[in-house]
Design a protein around this motif. Sequence first.
Motif, PDB file in Angstrom:
ATOM      1  N   PRO A   1       0.834  -1.203   0.000  1.00 21.66           N
ATOM      2  CA  PRO A   1       0.000   0.000   0.000  1.00 21.66           C
ATOM      3  C   PRO A   1       0.869   1.254   0.000  1.00 21.66           C
ATOM      4  O   PRO A   1       1.841   1.349   0.741  1.00 21.66           O
ATOM      5  N   MET A   2       0.529   2.184  -0.873  1.00 22.16           N
ATOM      6  CA  MET A   2       1.284   3.423  -0.968  1.00 22.16           C
ATOM      7  C   MET A   2       0.469   4.585  -0.415  1.00 22.16           C
ATOM      8  O   MET A   2       0.987   5.467   0.239  1.00 22.16           O
ATOM      9  N   LEU A   3      -0.827   4.572  -0.689  1.00 21.90           N
ATOM     10  CA  LEU A   3      -1.704   5.647  -0.263  1.00 21.90           C
ATOM     11  C   LEU A   3      -3.069   5.040   0.030  1.00 21.90           C
ATOM     12  O   LEU A   3      -3.636   4.339  -0.801  1.00 21.90           O
ATOM     13  N   VAL A   4      -3.556   5.283   1.227  1.00 22.17           N
ATOM     14  CA  VAL A   4      -4.872   4.781   1.594  1.00 22.17           C
ATOM     15  C   VAL A   4      -5.801   5.976   1.752  1.00 22.17           C
ATOM     16  O   VAL A   4      -5.495   6.918   2.479  1.00 22.17           O
ATOM     17  N   ALA A   5      -6.915   5.946   1.045  1.00 20.14           N
ATOM     18  CA  ALA A   5      -7.896   7.040   1.084  1.00 20.14           C
ATOM     19  C   ALA A   5      -9.291   6.433   1.177  1.00 20.14           C
ATOM     20  O   ALA A   5      -9.462   5.215   1.104  1.00 20.14           O
ATOM     21  N   GLU A   6     -10.267   7.277   1.328  1.00 23.27           N
ATOM     22  CA  GLU A   6     -11.648   6.806   1.395  1.00 23.27           C
ATOM     23  C   GLU A   6     -12.038   6.004   0.159  1.00 23.27           C
ATOM     24  O   GLU A   6     -12.783   5.035   0.244  1.00 23.27           O
TER      25      GLU A   6
ATOM     26  N   THR B   1      -7.292   1.968  -1.808  1.00 23.89           N
ATOM     27  CA  THR B   1      -5.857   1.935  -1.575  1.00 23.89           C
ATOM     28  C   THR B   1      -5.116   1.962  -2.902  1.00 23.89           C
ATOM     29  O   THR B   1      -5.455   1.218  -3.822  1.00 23.89           O
ATOM     30  N   LEU B   2      -4.117   2.804  -2.997  1.00 24.58           N
ATOM     31  CA  LEU B   2      -3.238   2.866  -4.158  1.00 24.58           C
ATOM     32  C   LEU B   2      -2.036   1.983  -3.849  1.00 24.58           C
ATOM     33  O   LEU B   2      -1.407   2.136  -2.795  1.00 24.58           O
TER      34      LEU B   2
ATOM     35  N   ALA C   1       1.732   0.405  -4.657  1.00 23.44           N
ATOM     36  CA  ALA C   1       3.013   0.571  -5.343  1.00 23.44           C
ATOM     37  C   ALA C   1       3.438  -0.804  -5.847  1.00 23.44           C
ATOM     38  O   ALA C   1       3.409  -1.780  -5.096  1.00 23.44           O
TER      39      ALA C   1
END
Length: 123
Positions: A24-29, A32-33, A35
């Motif tokens: 996981p690189m970026l977790v948002a509502e 998850t983005l 990498a």
Amino acid sequence: MKNSEIKEPVAQRGDLILMVRTRPMLVAEEGTLLACFWSLGRVTGVAQDGIVSAFRIFGTHYVCPDVPENYQLLSAALVDMPAIENDMTNRAARQHDANEFPIPDHAYEYAKTFMLETTNNGV
């Protein structure tokens, strides 16, 4: 080409394995983005049909039985495995992403520095 004609690489315990991994690189509502990167490891288990059944990523201390569908192998007979494993362990201790290569060519260039010289011209 039929599925029955596709040849899987035949693995042996101790071979070098290269595979795609994610974290996981970026977790948002919205979600998850992830990498994506390439990592090197050692084959620790092989099924009777020559398919990798387990491996250990360099820089970690656990064996992973969740083998990715696609991977590349390099025979342990062609690489100084103790040297590459020692180097990668030392790198990972200093830098958490030392075994995260953006493209497979970078991982191959790194592994090439540990290639053994052979006296056989055919190898």
